[in-house]
Scaffold this active site. Structure first.
Site, PDB file in Angstrom:
ATOM      1  N   ASP A  52     -49.031  67.839 -43.374  1.00  0.00           N
ATOM      2  CA  ASP A  52     -49.197  69.655 -43.716  1.00  0.00           C
ATOM      3  C   ASP A  52     -49.806  70.105 -42.682  1.00  0.00           C
ATOM      4  OD1 ASP A  52     -51.813  68.001 -42.400  1.00  0.00           O
ATOM      5  OD2 ASP A  52     -52.562  68.025 -44.902  1.00  0.00           O
ATOM      6  N   ASP A  54     -52.302  73.186 -41.307  1.00  0.00           N
ATOM      7  CA  ASP A  54     -53.947  73.690 -41.143  1.00  0.00           C
ATOM      8  C   ASP A  54     -53.357  75.134 -40.436  1.00  0.00           C
ATOM      9  OD1 ASP A  54     -55.181  71.455 -42.381  1.00  0.00           O
ATOM     10  OD2 ASP A  54     -54.986  69.882 -40.613  1.00  0.00           O
ATOM     11  N   ASP A 132     -61.623  67.010 -33.142  1.00  0.00           N
ATOM     12  CA  ASP A 132     -62.170  65.779 -32.274  1.00  0.00           C
ATOM     13  C   ASP A 132     -61.832  65.651 -31.229  1.00  0.00           C
ATOM     14  OD1 ASP A 132     -59.728  65.542 -33.974  1.00  0.00           O
ATOM     15  OD2 ASP A 132     -60.415  64.155 -34.889  1.00  0.00           O
TER      16      ASP A 132
HETATM   17  P1  ATP Z   1     -53.149  64.245 -40.284  1.00  0.00           P
HETATM   18  O1  ATP Z   1     -52.714  65.852 -40.829  1.00  0.00           O
HETATM   19  O2  ATP Z   1     -51.459  63.733 -39.357  1.00  0.00           O
HETATM   20  O3  ATP Z   1     -53.780  62.853 -40.976  1.00  0.00           O
HETATM   21  P2  ATP Z   1     -54.335  66.032 -38.944  1.00  0.00           P
HETATM   22  O4  ATP Z   1     -54.748  66.276 -37.214  1.00  0.00           O
HETATM   23  O5  ATP Z   1     -54.064  67.302 -39.615  1.00  0.00           O
HETATM   24  O6  ATP Z   1     -53.792  65.065 -38.533  1.00  0.00           O
HETATM   25  P3  ATP Z   1     -56.239  67.007 -40.711  1.00  0.00           P
HETATM   26  O7  ATP Z   1     -57.204  66.162 -41.330  1.00  0.00           O
HETATM   27  O8  ATP Z   1     -55.765  67.543 -41.320  1.00  0.00           O
HETATM   28  O9  ATP Z   1     -55.680  66.032 -39.397  1.00  0.00           O
HETATM   29  O10 ATP Z   1     -57.329  67.985 -39.856  1.00  0.00           O
HETATM   30  C1  ATP Z   1     -56.809  68.912 -38.634  1.00  0.00           C
HETATM   31  C2  ATP Z   1     -57.176  69.333 -37.774  1.00  0.00           C
HETATM   32  O11 ATP Z   1     -58.677  69.242 -37.908  1.00  0.00           O
HETATM   33  C3  ATP Z   1     -57.406  67.869 -37.100  1.00  0.00           C
HETATM   34  O12 ATP Z   1     -56.667  68.242 -36.032  1.00  0.00           O
HETATM   35  C4  ATP Z   1     -58.876  68.979 -36.546  1.00  0.00           C
HETATM   36  O13 ATP Z   1     -58.556  69.261 -35.257  1.00  0.00           O
HETATM   37  C5  ATP Z   1     -59.941  68.709 -37.413  1.00  0.00           C
HETATM   38  N1  ATP Z   1     -60.788  67.405 -37.524  1.00  0.00           N
HETATM   39  C6  ATP Z   1     -60.169  66.624 -39.034  1.00  0.00           C
HETATM   40  N2  ATP Z   1     -60.887  66.080 -39.022  1.00  0.00           N
HETATM   41  C7  ATP Z   1     -61.566  66.239 -37.800  1.00  0.00           C
HETATM   42  C8  ATP Z   1     -63.487  65.598 -37.538  1.00  0.00           C
HETATM   43  N3  ATP Z   1     -63.888  64.330 -38.124  1.00  0.00           N
HETATM   44  N4  ATP Z   1     -63.801  65.930 -36.762  1.00  0.00           N
HETATM   45  C9  ATP Z   1     -63.759  67.327 -36.139  1.00  0.00           C
HETATM   46  N5  ATP Z   1     -62.634  67.679 -35.995  1.00  0.00           N
HETATM   47  C10 ATP Z   1     -62.356  67.249 -37.077  1.00  0.00           C
HETATM   48 MG    MG Z   2     -53.506  67.697 -41.296  1.00  0.00          MG
END
Ligand code: ATP
Ligand code: MG
Length: 447
Positions: A52, A54, A132
């Site tokens: 996805d 963001d 994170d």
């Molecule tokens: P994926 O979508 O492939 O699982 P992602 O890194 O995009 O991985 P998301 O859960 O979509 O993960 O979150 C988007 C972004 O928001 C992350 O890349 C990170 O920068 C931030 N983020 C998400 N969850 C957390 C958290 N628990 N603590 C701090 N930052 C977070």
């Molecule tokens: Mg994501």
């Protein structure tokens, strides 16, 4: 902060979804800063397809709402906007800032340091520090197509290192789910967790118990339904992260490290990965039914011993208990826990219905899942269950005529067991037990 200019990196707009681009450009043209961030940037740089996209901006949620008619504001802990394009949703967050002396409505944490609310807005560099891992603090700037990398994100991406931003213990206490995310990204991206990031996990793993069960449900799906179940399971166990989420299962594995429960868990994880790799559907109903099968049997045995209930009634009572206990840490929606219980009940019928009654069972909507679980049990246990599983396998894999022969020949072996089962079943008066609601699957000829 490092800036990688557009000619020095591999991200092109063609790799970004049309809807994400629309959102980025609209924000940017309206005078706001707008970046693609997180997994979208990370995965493209790694040559993978993002799950996805963001977006992050300096526009507040209210300003975003005004700009996009197709938006809604969501979240309490983190307020953000969802821009909805049919089934596609682009998440737009406002830069998060540091926690100064703010009031409870804006930011709040509990005694363990867990953030219960985090709605302080700030600038991009503060936002980066609130993320994170360094590999997730990469920002693709739509105004000049450059990448802004904070805390060495680009370098860690090249070195294939998962590194938490800031002091690991503090960051895990703020949000213990980050421990699970470290594991998930390590396996998904084939990276190693840097030692300072890995070090506190074992000691802090029990904090996962306090995470709301609804959030845990989502996290568990991401861990086990994305093709890396076995690797995540193994790493979670190494870090002590599996136990707080699945206490009933862990207790049995601890008792017998190479017992049936351990074998079942390995088989379920491996099978789930295989199905995902073959694009076959996977469902939480089967997954939880299989994972919790041996805890269920154990509980049923205990109940039978304590209460003197029949094997069958104890089994039914245990189903409720085991599911309820699991839902304390991971809330399994009813649309999955109900069919999981069907799969459990069908195990008893499968164990008894070799013969002509087997045809009836084939028609049950949950037959296939129940049969798959029986096969896994057969593999784990061997013995009598192994034989029953083999019988069913030959029955299921046979064509129509062969099936009749198989059914008839096992009727001969056990004539009292199956003959006229349907008639007897229909005439049988309703049992007077508490569980009469489920008498439909009660075996008609026990003992
Ligand atoms: P994926 O979508 O492939 O699982 P992602 O890194 O995009 O991985 P998301 O859960 O979509 O993960 O979150 C988007 C972004 O928001 C992350 O890349 C990170 O920068 C931030 N983020 C998400 N969850 C957390 C958290 N628990 N603590 C701090 N930052 C977070
Ligand atoms: Mg994501």
């Amino acid at each position: 902060m490092d800036i990688v200019t557009r000619d020095a990196h591999t991200i092109s707009r063609r790799q970004i979804s049309e809807n994400a681009l629309k959102v980025l450009y609209r924000l940017s043209k309206s005078g706001y800063k707008a970046y693609l961030v997180g997994g979208g940037v990370r995965d493209i740089l790694l040559g993978m397809e993002p799950k996805d996209f963001d977006v992050v901006t300096n526009a507040t949620p209210e300003e975003i709402k005004k700009l996009f008619r197709n938006s809604r504001l969501v979240g309490r802990r983190f307020r953000l906007a969802h821009i909805v394009f049919g089934r596609d949703v682009i998440e737009v967050a406002t830069f998060r800032g540091h926690h100064g002396e703010t009031d409870d409505k804006i930011s709040k944490s509990n005694a363990e340091g867990r953030l219960l609310r985090d709605n302080v807005y700030g600038e991009i560099d503060e936002d980066a520090e609130r993320r994170d891992f360094t590999i997730n603090a990469l920002y693709y700037d739509i105004s000049d197509y450059s990448i802004h990398s904070y805390g060495g994100g680009i370098r860690d991406l090249d070195d294939r290192t998962i590194r938490l931003i800031g002091d690991p213990e503090t960051r895990y206490r703020e949000d213990p789910v980050r421990m699970l995310r470290a594991v998930r990204f390590a396996t998904k991206l084939d990276m190693s967790i840097e030692s300072k990031t890995a070090e506190p996990i074992n000691a802090l793993a029990p904090l996962l118990k306090d995470i709301p069960a609804a959030r845990m449900y989502e996290e568990v799906l991401k861990l086990f339904f994305a093709g890396k179940a076995k690797a995540n399971y193994d790493m979670m166990r190494d870090f002590g992260l599996f136990q707080p989420l699945f206490p009933q299962i862990s207790a049995l594995i601890k008792e017998q490290p190479n017992g049936n429960t351990a074998k079942m868990l390995n088989a379920v994880m491996t099978n789930t990965d295989l199905r995902v790799s073959q694009d076959k559907p996977v469902t939480p109903a089967f997954f939880y039914a299989a994972l919790l099968w041996y805890p269920l049997k154990q509980r049923a045995d205990d109940i039978a011993l304590e209460s003197g209930l029949s094997h069958y009634d104890a089994h039914v009572a245990a189903m409720g208990d085991v599911m309820e206990q699991q839902c304390r840490t991971i809330s399994i929606p009813r649309r999955f826990s109900t069919p999981a219980k069907d799969i459990w009940q069908l195990q008893l019928r499968l164990e008894r219905s070799q013969g002509t009654r087997a045809f009836k069972l084939l028609e049950h909507p949950k037959f296939r899942a129940a049969y798959d679980l029986l096969l896994l049990r057969g593999e784990a246990e061997g013995g009598n269950i192994g034989k029953i599983a083999t019988w069913w396998k030959s029955f299921v894999e046979a064509d129509e005529t062969e099936r009749s022969d198989i059914a008839k020949s096992s009727n001969k072996k056990g004539p009292s067991r199956n003959r006229n089962a349907h008639q007897r079943k229909r005439r049988r008066p309703k049992p007077k037990s508490d569980n009469s609601g489920s008498s439909e699957v009660k075996p008609t000829n026990k003992g």
